[in-house]
Design a protein around this motif. Structure first.
Motif, PDB file in Angstrom:
ATOM      1  N   UNK A  32    -115.285  13.554  69.259  1.00 48.36           N
ATOM      2  CA  UNK A  32    -114.700  12.283  69.675  1.00 48.36           C
ATOM      3  C   UNK A  32    -113.355  12.123  68.993  1.00 48.36           C
ATOM      4  N   UNK A  33    -112.360  11.762  69.762  1.00 47.97           N
ATOM      5  CA  UNK A  33    -111.018  11.540  69.226  1.00 47.97           C
ATOM      6  C   UNK A  33    -110.767  10.039  69.233  1.00 47.97           C
ATOM      7  N   UNK A  34    -110.470   9.519  68.070  1.00 53.82           N
ATOM      8  CA  UNK A  34    -110.116   8.110  67.978  1.00 53.82           C
ATOM      9  C   UNK A  34    -108.606   8.023  68.212  1.00 53.82           C
ATOM     10  N   UNK A  35    -108.228   7.585  69.406  1.00 55.74           N
ATOM     11  CA  UNK A  35    -106.825   7.617  69.814  1.00 55.74           C
ATOM     12  C   UNK A  35    -105.950   6.700  68.969  1.00 55.74           C
ATOM     13  N   UNK A  36    -106.537   5.638  68.428  1.00 51.16           N
ATOM     14  CA  UNK A  36    -105.762   4.724  67.588  1.00 51.16           C
ATOM     15  C   UNK A  36    -105.224   5.475  66.372  1.00 51.16           C
ATOM     16  N   UNK A  37    -106.101   6.224  65.709  1.00 51.23           N
ATOM     17  CA  UNK A  37    -105.672   6.956  64.525  1.00 51.23           C
ATOM     18  C   UNK A  37    -104.785   8.149  64.885  1.00 51.23           C
ATOM     19  N   UNK A  38    -105.024   8.732  66.044  1.00 50.24           N
ATOM     20  CA  UNK A  38    -104.165   9.834  66.497  1.00 50.24           C
ATOM     21  C   UNK A  38    -102.745   9.331  66.739  1.00 50.24           C
ATOM     22  N   UNK A  39    -102.621   8.149  67.341  1.00 52.11           N
ATOM     23  CA  UNK A  39    -101.292   7.583  67.590  1.00 52.11           C
ATOM     24  C   UNK A  39    -100.607   7.177  66.291  1.00 52.11           C
ATOM     25  N   UNK A  40    -101.367   6.613  65.366  1.00 49.87           N
ATOM     26  CA  UNK A  40    -100.791   6.224  64.071  1.00 49.87           C
ATOM     27  C   UNK A  40    -100.298   7.466  63.336  1.00 49.87           C
ATOM     28  N   UNK A  41    -101.094   8.518  63.324  1.00 49.50           N
ATOM     29  CA  UNK A  41    -100.700   9.754  62.664  1.00 49.50           C
ATOM     30  C   UNK A  41     -99.489  10.393  63.308  1.00 49.50           C
ATOM     31  N   UNK A  42     -99.448  10.377  64.641  1.00 51.14           N
ATOM     32  CA  UNK A  42     -98.304  10.936  65.352  1.00 51.14           C
ATOM     33  C   UNK A  42     -97.041  10.138  65.059  1.00 51.14           C
ATOM     34  N   UNK A  43     -97.154   8.814  65.085  1.00 46.13           N
ATOM     35  CA  UNK A  43     -95.987   7.970  64.805  1.00 46.13           C
ATOM     36  C   UNK A  43     -95.490   8.183  63.385  1.00 46.13           C
ATOM     37  N   UNK A  44     -96.419   8.272  62.438  1.00 46.72           N
ATOM     38  CA  UNK A  44     -96.029   8.529  61.053  1.00 46.72           C
ATOM     39  C   UNK A  44     -95.337   9.884  60.920  1.00 46.72           C
ATOM     40  N   UNK A  45     -95.862  10.892  61.567  1.00 42.22           N
ATOM     41  CA  UNK A  45     -95.265  12.220  61.524  1.00 42.22           C
ATOM     42  C   UNK A  45     -93.867  12.237  62.118  1.00 42.22           C
ATOM     43  N   UNK A  46     -93.699  11.550  63.230  1.00 46.44           N
ATOM     44  CA  UNK A  46     -92.381  11.489  63.876  1.00 46.44           C
ATOM     45  C   UNK A  46     -91.389  10.751  62.985  1.00 46.44           C
ATOM     46  N   UNK A  47     -91.823   9.653  62.367  1.00 49.64           N
ATOM     47  CA  UNK A  47     -90.913   8.900  61.490  1.00 49.64           C
ATOM     48  C   UNK A  47     -90.520   9.718  60.268  1.00 49.64           C
ATOM     49  N   UNK A  48     -91.462  10.411  59.666  1.00 49.55           N
ATOM     50  CA  UNK A  48     -91.141  11.235  58.496  1.00 49.55           C
ATOM     51  C   UNK A  48     -90.201  12.361  58.889  1.00 49.55           C
ATOM     52  N   UNK A  49     -90.444  12.985  60.039  1.00 49.12           N
ATOM     53  CA  UNK A  49     -89.576  14.068  60.506  1.00 49.12           C
ATOM     54  C   UNK A  49     -88.167  13.563  60.795  1.00 49.12           C
ATOM     55  N   UNK A  50     -88.063  12.406  61.446  1.00 48.60           N
ATOM     56  CA  UNK A  50     -86.751  11.836  61.755  1.00 48.60           C
ATOM     57  C   UNK A  50     -86.007  11.464  60.481  1.00 48.60           C
ATOM     58  N   UNK A  51     -86.720  10.902  59.509  1.00 50.59           N
ATOM     59  CA  UNK A  51     -86.085  10.562  58.231  1.00 50.59           C
ATOM     60  C   UNK A  51     -85.592  11.798  57.505  1.00 50.59           C
ATOM     61  N   UNK A  52     -86.395  12.850  57.498  1.00 52.38           N
ATOM     62  CA  UNK A  52     -85.986  14.097  56.853  1.00 52.38           C
ATOM     63  C   UNK A  52     -84.772  14.685  57.549  1.00 52.38           C
ATOM     64  N   UNK A  53     -84.770  14.677  58.885  1.00 50.19           N
ATOM     65  CA  UNK A  53     -83.632  15.202  59.638  1.00 50.19           C
ATOM     66  C   UNK A  53     -82.369  14.393  59.360  1.00 50.19           C
ATOM     67  N   UNK A  54     -82.479  13.062  59.318  1.00 51.47           N
ATOM     68  CA  UNK A  54     -81.324  12.217  59.012  1.00 51.47           C
ATOM     69  C   UNK A  54     -80.809  12.486  57.601  1.00 51.47           C
ATOM     70  N   UNK A  55     -81.721  12.660  56.651  1.00 56.57           N
ATOM     71  CA  UNK A  55     -81.324  12.971  55.280  1.00 56.57           C
ATOM     72  C   UNK A  55     -80.575  14.302  55.217  1.00 56.57           C
ATOM     73  N   UNK A  56     -81.065  15.316  55.914  1.00 55.04           N
ATOM     74  CA  UNK A  56     -80.409  16.623  55.916  1.00 55.04           C
ATOM     75  C   UNK A  56     -79.015  16.531  56.555  1.00 55.04           C
ATOM     76  N   UNK A  57     -78.883  15.774  57.633  1.00 58.79           N
ATOM     77  CA  UNK A  57     -77.578  15.622  58.290  1.00 58.79           C
ATOM     78  C   UNK A  57     -76.604  14.921  57.352  1.00 58.79           C
ATOM     79  N   UNK A  58     -77.073  13.873  56.665  1.00 51.31           N
ATOM     80  CA  UNK A  58     -76.198  13.166  55.715  1.00 51.31           C
ATOM     81  C   UNK A  58     -75.784  14.079  54.562  1.00 51.31           C
ATOM     82  N   UNK A  59     -76.706  14.900  54.069  1.00 47.38           N
ATOM     83  CA  UNK A  59     -76.379  15.814  52.982  1.00 47.38           C
ATOM     84  C   UNK A  59     -75.354  16.856  53.424  1.00 47.38           C
TER      85      UNK A  59
END
Length: 84
Positions: A32-59
């Motif tokens: 069973x996949x709990x889609x609520x937690x899957x979406x939260x995890x995906x959103x968190x992963x995307x935000x962390x990835x975007x933040x890391x990418x922005x940090x690398x571009x600024x550096x």
């Protein structure tokens, strides 16, 4: 059988991968996949990835601007300044 396969089998056995899970009611626990937690995890992963990418571009931009300003300072150290 190669040693790598033996180690992999032992690791999978220890981790209990692929074992059947049975509930107290006797029914097999399905995947069973709990889609609520899957979406939260995906959103968190995307935000962390975007933040890391922005940090690398600024550096990279900061590093390039530091190099450009250092190049401008070192282009003509023997040039004479003419004052009017």
């Amino acid at each position: 059988m190669s040693p790598g396969v033996r180690v992999l089998r032992a690791l999978l056995f220890l981790l209990d991968v692929g074992g059947a899970r049975v509930l107290a009611s006797g029914k097999s626990m399905g995947t069973e996949i709990d889609f609520k937690y899957a979406l939260i995890g995906t959103a968190l992963g995307v935000m962390i990835s975007a933040g890391f990418l922005a940090l690398k571009i600024c550096m990279i931009r900061k590093h390039l601007s530091d190099q450009d300003s250092a190049d401008l300072r070192n282009t003509a150290p023997d040039a004479q300044v003419i004052e009017l």
